[in-house]
Design a protein around this motif. Structure first.
Motif, mmCIF file in Angstrom:
data_model
loop_
_atom_site.group_PDB
_atom_site.id
_atom_site.type_symbol
_atom_site.label_atom_id
_atom_site.label_comp_id
_atom_site.label_asym_id
_atom_site.label_seq_id
_atom_site.Cartn_x
_atom_site.Cartn_y
_atom_site.Cartn_z
ATOM 1 N N ASP A 1 0.824 -1.199 0.000
ATOM 2 C CA ASP A 1 0.000 0.000 0.000
ATOM 3 C C ASP A 1 0.864 1.258 0.000
ATOM 4 O OD1 ASP A 1 0.351 0.966 2.867
ATOM 5 O OD2 ASP A 1 -0.290 -1.103 3.173
ATOM 6 N N LEU A 2 0.217 2.377 -0.231
ATOM 7 C CA LEU A 2 0.916 3.654 -0.375
ATOM 8 C C LEU A 2 1.739 4.015 0.851
ATOM 9 C CD1 LEU A 2 -1.253 6.313 -2.229
ATOM 10 C CD2 LEU A 2 0.913 5.290 -2.881
ATOM 11 N N ARG A 3 1.207 3.727 2.020
ATOM 12 C CA ARG A 3 1.920 4.098 3.227
ATOM 13 C C ARG A 3 3.248 3.357 3.350
ATOM 14 N NH1 ARG A 3 3.597 3.495 7.706
ATOM 15 N NH2 ARG A 3 3.330 1.246 7.485
ATOM 16 N N GLN A 4 3.203 2.038 3.055
ATOM 17 C CA GLN A 4 4.433 1.243 3.083
ATOM 18 C C GLN A 4 5.437 1.752 2.049
ATOM 19 O OE1 GLN A 4 2.127 -2.541 2.581
ATOM 20 N NE2 GLN A 4 3.656 -3.344 4.007
ATOM 21 N N LEU A 5 4.925 2.034 0.861
ATOM 22 C CA LEU A 5 5.751 2.579 -0.212
ATOM 23 C C LEU A 5 6.428 3.859 0.274
ATOM 24 C CD1 LEU A 5 6.318 1.821 -3.130
ATOM 25 C CD2 LEU A 5 4.312 3.141 -3.829
ATOM 26 N N GLY A 6 5.645 4.711 0.894
ATOM 27 C CA GLY A 6 6.170 5.971 1.401
ATOM 28 C C GLY A 6 7.219 5.777 2.475
ATOM 29 N N SER A 7 7.039 4.763 3.322
ATOM 30 C CA SER A 7 8.014 4.608 4.397
ATOM 31 C C SER A 7 9.317 4.017 3.857
ATOM 32 C CB SER A 7 7.433 3.780 5.542
ATOM 33 O OG SER A 7 7.655 2.417 5.351
ATOM 34 N N ARG A 8 9.251 3.209 2.806
ATOM 35 C CA ARG A 8 10.486 2.723 2.172
ATOM 36 C C ARG A 8 11.280 3.871 1.564
ATOM 37 N NH1 ARG A 8 10.987 -2.683 0.430
ATOM 38 N NH2 ARG A 8 13.089 -2.152 -0.197
ATOM 39 N N LEU A 9 10.575 4.824 0.954
ATOM 40 C CA LEU A 9 11.243 5.876 0.192
ATOM 41 C C LEU A 9 11.327 7.207 0.931
ATOM 42 C CD1 LEU A 9 9.465 5.170 -3.224
ATOM 43 C CD2 LEU A 9 11.774 4.493 -2.580
ATOM 44 N N THR A 10 10.810 7.244 2.169
ATOM 45 C CA THR A 10 10.703 8.508 2.915
ATOM 46 C C THR A 10 9.966 9.553 2.090
ATOM 47 O OG1 THR A 10 13.128 8.170 2.998
ATOM 48 C CG2 THR A 10 12.121 9.455 4.753
ATOM 49 N N LEU A 11 8.788 9.201 1.622
ATOM 50 C CA LEU A 11 7.964 10.145 0.878
ATOM 51 C C LEU A 11 6.552 10.089 1.443
ATOM 52 C CD1 LEU A 11 9.046 9.383 -2.810
ATOM 53 C CD2 LEU A 11 9.618 11.401 -1.456
ATOM 54 N N ASP A 12 5.887 11.227 1.482
ATOM 55 C CA ASP A 12 4.529 11.240 2.015
ATOM 56 C C ASP A 12 3.496 11.201 0.889
ATOM 57 O OD1 ASP A 12 4.474 13.733 0.950
ATOM 58 O OD2 ASP A 12 4.133 14.805 2.816
ATOM 59 N N SER A 13 2.226 11.152 1.276
ATOM 60 C CA SER A 13 1.169 11.002 0.276
ATOM 61 C C SER A 13 1.117 12.196 -0.676
ATOM 62 C CB SER A 13 -0.180 10.826 0.967
ATOM 63 O OG SER A 13 -0.522 11.991 1.681
ATOM 64 N N GLY A 14 1.534 13.343 -0.187
ATOM 65 C CA GLY A 14 1.546 14.531 -1.037
ATOM 66 C C GLY A 14 2.457 14.390 -2.234
#
Lengths: 150, 150
Positions: free
Chosen positions: B53-66
Motif C-alpha cells: 500500500d501507499l503508506r508502506q511505499l512511502g516509508s520505504r522511500l521517505t515520501l509522504d502522500s503529497g
DNA sequence: AACGATTAAGTTGTGCACAATTTAAATTAT
DNA sequence: ATAATTTAAATTGTGCACAACTTAATCGTT
C-alpha cells in the motif's frame, strides 16, 4: 534471484535519502532566519563573495537561471539581497547583500555548530565523509569529461 | 576570518550536489524506460514487493502522500501500475504492477550496470561508501530518537 | 561596420518534496 | 454502542530543479 535492483543496494538511493534527511534537519534551524535550504546556500555564497553575478552563483551551486531567477526574487522580497545590472556587461545581473542580508551572517554562524551537534560526528569521520563525497563528484565529472571527448 | 560558513566545507552541500549530479546521470539512462528518477525508485520497490500500500511505499522511500499520490497517478497513466482499495482495510490503497510494469524489470536490470560503469568504482570502495551513507542516516535517525525522548 | 554565433537572464511547463488541511475508514475508550 | 481519537489518502499551496525556449547584449569574423 538477481539482487542488483534491490533498493537498499543502490548508492543513488542512499545518497538521495541521506541528502533529503539532512536537509530536513536544517529546516527548523533555518526557519528562524526566514530561509529555505536553497536560499541558505545562496546566502553562503554571497557571504563569501558579495556582488557576483547570477551565472557565477549558478556555477558555484550547480543551478541554472530557471531555478535561481525566482529564488533570488524571493530573497529580494525578504530583503536580504538586491540586484542590478553590471556596468561592464549589460547582460549580467549582479546580486548584492543588503544590510539585513549582511547582518544575518552573525546569526548564521550558529547553524553549522547546531548541525554538527545534531550529527554528533567527530572531526576525522567528518573529513573522511567529505572526501568520499568529493570523490563521487570527481568520478561523475570524469565521466562527463570522457563523454565530451568523444 | 571564520571559515565555518564556507560553502565547500559543509557536508550538507556536498551531499546535496553529489545527489543532484548522480540523479542527473540517471536521467538519460531512465529516459528510454519512460521513467523519472523518483518513479524509478517506486518501481524498484514494487519489483521487490508487489502489491503494497501507499503508506508502506512511502516509508520505504521517505515520501509522504503529497508526493506519492500524484506520482503514482502518473505511473498509472503510463501504464506501469494500477491501484485498488485493500479489502481488509478500506482506507488503504494497494499498488500493483501491470504486465508492462513487470516486464519493464528486464530492461531495468541494465540500469545499475550502466551506472556503475559510468561511476567507474571498484566493489570495495562502493561498499565503503554505502556504509558511510547509511552511517550518516543512522546518526540522523539517532538524533531524531534523542529528540523524541524529551 | 555588419552579420552570425555565443552568452546571460528570464519565462514556461513538468515533476518532485513537503507542510497543512480535508475526508473517510478504522480503532479505542467510555 | 457511540463518541473521540488515530490512521490512510488525497488535495492545496509553496518552493525547488531542470529542460526548452525567448530576448537582449556581446563577441568574432570577415
Amino acid at each position: 534471484m538477481d539482487q542488483s535492483l534491490k533498493l537498499e543496494h543502490q548508492i543513488c538511493f542512499q545518497l538521495y535519502t541521506a541528502s533529503k534527511e539532512l536537509t530536513r534537519l536544517y529546516r527548523p534551524i533555518l526557519a528562524p532566519l526566514n530561509l529555505t535550504y536553497s536560499q541558505y546556500l545562496v546566502m553562503l555564497v554571497l557571504w563569501e563573495e558579495d556582488g557576483i553575478d547570477l551565472r557565477q552563483l549558478g556555477s558555484r551551486l550547480t543551478l541554472d537561471s530557471g531555478t535561481l531567477s525566482p529564488l533570488v526574487k524571493r530573497l529580494i522580497q525578504i530583503g536580504y539581497v538586491e540586484k542590478s545590472r553590471a556596468t561592464d556587461d549589460e547582460r549580467k545581473i549582479v546580486v548584492r547583500l543588503t544590510e539585513d542580508g549582511s547582518a544575518l551572517r552573525e546569526q548564521a554562524l550558529e547553524v553549522p555548530r547546531q548541525v554538527s551537534g545534531m550529527l554528533n560526528i567527530d572531526e576525522a569521520t567528518y573529513v573522511a565523509y567529505m572526501e568520499m563525497l568529493t570523490d563521487i563528484k570527481t568520478r561523475l565529472h570524469d565521466f562527463g569529461e570522457r563523454q565530451r571527448e568523444q
